[in-house]
Design a protein around this motif. Structure first.
Motif, PDB file in Angstrom:
ATOM      1  N   ALA A 171     -39.484  59.501  57.935  1.00 38.24           N
ATOM      2  CA  ALA A 171     -38.094  59.125  58.208  1.00 38.24           C
ATOM      3  C   ALA A 171     -37.262  59.409  56.968  1.00 38.24           C
ATOM      4  CB  ALA A 171     -37.995  57.643  58.576  1.00 38.24           C
ATOM      5  N   LEU A 172     -36.036  59.857  57.165  1.00 37.93           N
ATOM      6  CA  LEU A 172     -35.168  60.109  56.024  1.00 37.93           C
ATOM      7  C   LEU A 172     -34.910  58.804  55.279  1.00 37.93           C
ATOM      8  CD1 LEU A 172     -32.397  62.625  57.140  1.00 37.93           C
ATOM      9  CD2 LEU A 172     -34.334  63.040  55.634  1.00 37.93           C
ATOM     10  N   GLN A 173     -35.021  58.859  53.971  1.00 39.85           N
ATOM     11  CA  GLN A 173     -34.672  57.726  53.124  1.00 39.85           C
ATOM     12  C   GLN A 173     -33.150  57.724  52.960  1.00 39.85           C
ATOM     13  OE1 GLN A 173     -33.994  54.850  51.362  1.00 39.85           O
ATOM     14  NE2 GLN A 173     -36.216  54.977  51.011  1.00 39.85           N
ATOM     15  N   PRO A 174     -32.462  56.683  53.446  1.00 41.77           N
ATOM     16  CA  PRO A 174     -30.996  56.717  53.402  1.00 41.77           C
ATOM     17  C   PRO A 174     -30.413  56.597  52.004  1.00 41.77           C
ATOM     18  CG  PRO A 174     -31.776  54.609  54.256  1.00 41.77           C
ATOM     19  CD  PRO A 174     -32.975  55.495  54.158  1.00 41.77           C
ATOM     20  N   ASP A 175     -31.115  55.943  51.089  1.00 38.89           N
ATOM     21  CA  ASP A 175     -30.632  55.757  49.730  1.00 38.89           C
ATOM     22  C   ASP A 175     -31.102  56.930  48.871  1.00 38.89           C
ATOM     23  OD1 ASP A 175     -30.088  55.001  47.107  1.00 38.89           O
ATOM     24  OD2 ASP A 175     -30.546  52.891  47.462  1.00 38.89           O
ATOM     25  N   LEU A 176     -30.171  57.746  48.410  1.00 44.16           N
ATOM     26  CA  LEU A 176     -30.535  58.940  47.642  1.00 44.16           C
ATOM     27  C   LEU A 176     -31.304  58.598  46.375  1.00 44.16           C
ATOM     28  CD1 LEU A 176     -27.179  60.890  48.013  1.00 44.16           C
ATOM     29  CD2 LEU A 176     -29.368  61.519  49.035  1.00 44.16           C
ATOM     30  N   ASN A 177     -31.071  57.446  45.798  1.00 47.07           N
ATOM     31  CA  ASN A 177     -31.765  57.065  44.572  1.00 47.07           C
ATOM     32  C   ASN A 177     -33.230  56.721  44.811  1.00 47.07           C
ATOM     33  OD1 ASN A 177     -29.716  57.052  42.338  1.00 47.07           O
ATOM     34  ND2 ASN A 177     -28.656  55.728  43.800  1.00 47.07           N
ATOM     35  N   ARG A 224     -24.955  72.354  63.678  1.00 46.29           N
ATOM     36  CA  ARG A 224     -24.033  71.338  63.141  1.00 46.29           C
ATOM     37  C   ARG A 224     -24.667  69.955  63.155  1.00 46.29           C
ATOM     38  NH1 ARG A 224     -19.747  74.641  65.516  1.00 46.29           N
ATOM     39  NH2 ARG A 224     -20.214  73.735  67.532  1.00 46.29           N
ATOM     40  N   ASN A 225     -25.392  69.649  64.208  1.00 46.78           N
ATOM     41  CA  ASN A 225     -26.014  68.321  64.303  1.00 46.78           C
ATOM     42  C   ASN A 225     -26.974  68.087  63.130  1.00 46.78           C
ATOM     43  OD1 ASN A 225     -24.653  67.845  66.688  1.00 46.78           O
ATOM     44  ND2 ASN A 225     -26.394  68.362  67.997  1.00 46.78           N
ATOM     45  N   ASP A 226     -27.809  69.086  62.851  1.00 47.98           N
ATOM     46  CA  ASP A 226     -28.781  68.910  61.768  1.00 47.98           C
ATOM     47  C   ASP A 226     -28.105  68.938  60.403  1.00 47.98           C
ATOM     48  OD1 ASP A 226     -31.060  68.498  63.288  1.00 47.98           O
ATOM     49  OD2 ASP A 226     -31.543  70.627  63.419  1.00 47.98           O
ATOM     50  N   LEU A 227     -27.104  69.791  60.227  1.00 41.33           N
ATOM     51  CA  LEU A 227     -26.381  69.795  58.960  1.00 41.33           C
ATOM     52  C   LEU A 227     -25.686  68.460  58.718  1.00 41.33           C
ATOM     53  CD1 LEU A 227     -24.811  73.376  58.944  1.00 41.33           C
ATOM     54  CD2 LEU A 227     -26.687  72.535  57.525  1.00 41.33           C
ATOM     55  N   ASN A 228     -25.201  67.851  59.770  1.00 45.77           N
ATOM     56  CA  ASN A 228     -24.512  66.572  59.614  1.00 45.77           C
ATOM     57  C   ASN A 228     -25.467  65.438  59.227  1.00 45.77           C
ATOM     58  OD1 ASN A 228     -21.938  67.562  60.064  1.00 45.77           O
ATOM     59  ND2 ASN A 228     -22.020  67.196  62.272  1.00 45.77           N
ATOM     60  N   VAL A 229     -26.717  65.543  59.633  1.00 45.07           N
ATOM     61  CA  VAL A 229     -27.706  64.561  59.175  1.00 45.07           C
ATOM     62  C   VAL A 229     -27.793  64.594  57.654  1.00 45.07           C
ATOM     63  CG1 VAL A 229     -30.167  64.001  59.148  1.00 45.07           C
ATOM     64  CG2 VAL A 229     -29.059  64.598  61.305  1.00 45.07           C
ATOM     65  N   ARG A 269     -25.472  65.966  55.571  1.00 42.51           N
ATOM     66  CA  ARG A 269     -24.163  65.679  54.985  1.00 42.51           C
ATOM     67  C   ARG A 269     -23.868  64.178  54.977  1.00 42.51           C
ATOM     68  NH1 ARG A 269     -20.353  69.422  54.064  1.00 42.51           N
ATOM     69  NH2 ARG A 269     -18.720  67.872  54.497  1.00 42.51           N
ATOM     70  N   LEU A 270     -24.116  63.502  56.083  1.00 45.42           N
ATOM     71  CA  LEU A 270     -23.787  62.082  56.168  1.00 45.42           C
ATOM     72  C   LEU A 270     -24.588  61.270  55.159  1.00 45.42           C
ATOM     73  CD1 LEU A 270     -23.481  61.724  60.044  1.00 45.42           C
ATOM     74  CD2 LEU A 270     -21.617  61.638  58.368  1.00 45.42           C
ATOM     75  N   ARG A 271     -25.847  61.630  54.963  1.00 48.34           N
ATOM     76  CA  ARG A 271     -26.635  60.905  53.975  1.00 48.34           C
ATOM     77  C   ARG A 271     -26.101  61.153  52.562  1.00 48.34           C
ATOM     78  NH1 ARG A 271     -32.800  61.830  52.075  1.00 48.34           N
ATOM     79  NH2 ARG A 271     -31.870  63.877  51.708  1.00 48.34           N
ATOM     80  N   ALA A 272     -25.488  62.312  52.344  1.00 52.02           N
ATOM     81  CA  ALA A 272     -24.904  62.634  51.044  1.00 52.02           C
ATOM     82  C   ALA A 272     -23.505  62.051  50.878  1.00 52.02           C
ATOM     83  CB  ALA A 272     -24.862  64.147  50.859  1.00 52.02           C
ATOM     84  N   GLY A 273     -23.048  61.247  51.848  1.00 53.46           N
ATOM     85  CA  GLY A 273     -21.739  60.623  51.758  1.00 53.46           C
ATOM     86  C   GLY A 273     -20.592  61.521  52.144  1.00 53.46           C
TER      87      GLY A 273
END
Length: 469
Positions: free
Chosen positions: A258-264, A379-384, A386-390
């Protein structure tokens, strides 16, 4: 023994001599590697004894993983692709004095006698030899079927993984599947199509044999998900778009990652987005990436992110804050990669060196979908990402706009990770457009490295040399 093996590797990396078997595996089993190996006897084992015991086979495999970490193209140190291909592309500047190798990669003056190029070749084929010995030894090993299958899957995966990078770096290469000296002595380069077919066969077999998750739970060894991740990458590079979409989707939806939402937190050892990682040799040690890239005063002693790379960050991209760090001497500033944040010996290792993480599968699926004309899926995958990157959802609409956005996300999601930026430029055909204006030594033939000069002398059947060298 160490000197003897080093001489052997440097002179004859893909022409193994069977008389070296006991020496090689003695070295494997007497390694100082602590983090991965199970307990094993401290005496040399015969070939037969090695494969009668699951613990010793496990130790031999563990040392291949240690070799990946310490001396291979994917090592995170100064001689790995993260550094050298970061210099070769447009990610890094170097500050080391008297650094002819860094200079050659940065200025595109790499020659067939370049020692780093030779090490890419030699270290990879040496590890492939070790994987092949395990494959051969397991054929008649008196082990439980589940144990034998798991070990075989790992060895086949590792063989394919190493050949993948050799093919990306050098083009047509030998795909070595045996340790037989008489067969390997006159080996020739194979067309990439054949190399990729053999790689796919190994990976599909490995995927069927490997466990769903490796036993430690730390994602340190090959598993079905790891094999799928490499298959998705392979299908992208071989333009098998539907297969790339299917394999990356399988990894994304499988449920293990699963993607880790916190970049740190992305590069911490417990990150749920990690598919495969390599543990430092000793508990408490930092990753080689942390030791190599992090600096605390300016000017840097080794490397810094290029000014153009920093300037091209999109406004509001949280990856700049989380994954880079600025240092200043009061008059000038430098940035270093800060994905890995531990660069000292501590009570525990908080980070491991990540080779596969989930974000790549979204970008692979997006790139393949773009080739298939499925722009909304792209676009859907790029937005995943992008959104995590704020960032806001992409405003790209045309195919060209979406292509540019995809390139941008590859660049800023995967900078200084095993040459991902360079491989994207090479794969997409945009290397000449991007690098020619900023690299005075750039030539169109630089998309491949030269075969090491010593290898062509040892085995003329490897000729012809790659164009431009």
């Amino acid at each position: 023994m160490k000197t003897f093996i080093q001489k052997y590797k440097s002179r004859c990396p893909i022409l193994p001599i069977r008389l070296l078997l006991l020496v090689l595996f003695g070295a494997l089993l007497s390694s100082c590697e602590k983090a991965l190996e199970p307990e094993y006897p401290d005496f040399l084992l015969s070939e037969e004894a090695l494969f009668e015991n699951a613990a010793t086979v496990d130790a031999a495999l563990a040392n291949i993983y240690a070799g990946l970490r310490d001396n291979s193209p994917v090592s995170g140190g100064v001689d790995g692709m993260g550094v050298l291909l970061g210099l070769y592309a447009d990610e890094l500047d170097y500050y080391r004095e008297n650094a002819p190798i860094d200079n050659a990669f940065y200025n595109h003056t790499v020659l067939p006698n370049n020692t780093a190029v030779g090490n890419f070749w030699n270290s990879s084929y040496s590890l492939i030899f070790s994987a092949n010995k395990i494959v051969e030894g397991l054929e008649d090993a008196p082990l439980e079927a589940e144990e034998r299958n798991g070990f075989m899957g790992e060895a086949l995966f590792l063989r394919a993984y190493l050949h993948f990078y050799l093919a990306q770096l050098f083009g047509d290469i030998p795909y070595i599947k045996t340790t037989d000296y008489t067969e390997n002595a006159s080996v020739s380069r194979m067309p990439l199509t054949e190399v990729y077919q053999m790689m796919e066969t190994d990976l599909l077999t490995a995927k069927n044999l490997l466990p769903a998750m490796e036993p430690s739970g730390e994602r340190l060894r090959a598993s079905k998900g790891v094999a799928s991740a490499l298959l998705a990458r392979l299908y992208l590079h071989t333009q098998q778009w539907e297969k790339a979409v299917a394999e990356s989707t399988a990894v994304i939806t499988e449920g293990t990652y699963a993607l880790q939402p916190d970049l740190n937190l992305v590069f911490l050892k417990e990150s749920p987005s990690t598919i495969w990682q390599l543990k430092p040799e000793f508990e408490g040690s930092a990753t080689k990436e942390g030791e190599t890239f992090i600096f605390d005063v300016g000017p840097p002693s080794l490397y810094a992110l290029s000014a153009s790379f920093i300037a091209d960050f999109e406004t509001g991209d949280l990856r700049k804050e989380a994954w880079t760090r600025e240092l200043s001497d009061g008059s000038q500033s430098w940035y270093h990669p800060y994905k890995y944040k531990q660069n000292y010996y501590g009570g525990s290792s908080t980070e491991y060196s990540i080779l596969f993480r989930l974000a790549e599968q979204y970008l692979i699926r997006a790139e393949a979908a773009l080739q298939l004309g499925n722009l909304q899926e792209v676009r859907n995958d790029l937005n995943v990402i992008r959104l995590r990157a704020g960032l806001d959802p992409t405003a790209a609409n045309t195919q060209e706009e979406i292509r540019n956005e995809l390139q941008h996300q590859w660049r800023y999601e995967y900078f200084t990770e095993q040459g991902q930026r360079w491989f994207y430029l090479k794969r997409s055909g945009s290397a000449n457009e991007i690098l020619a204006p900023i690299k005075p030594g750039w030539k169109a033939t630089d998309v491949l490295f030269p075969l090491p000069a010593n290898e062509l002398i040892l085995n003329p059947n490897l000729n012809p040399q790659n164009p431009g060298y």
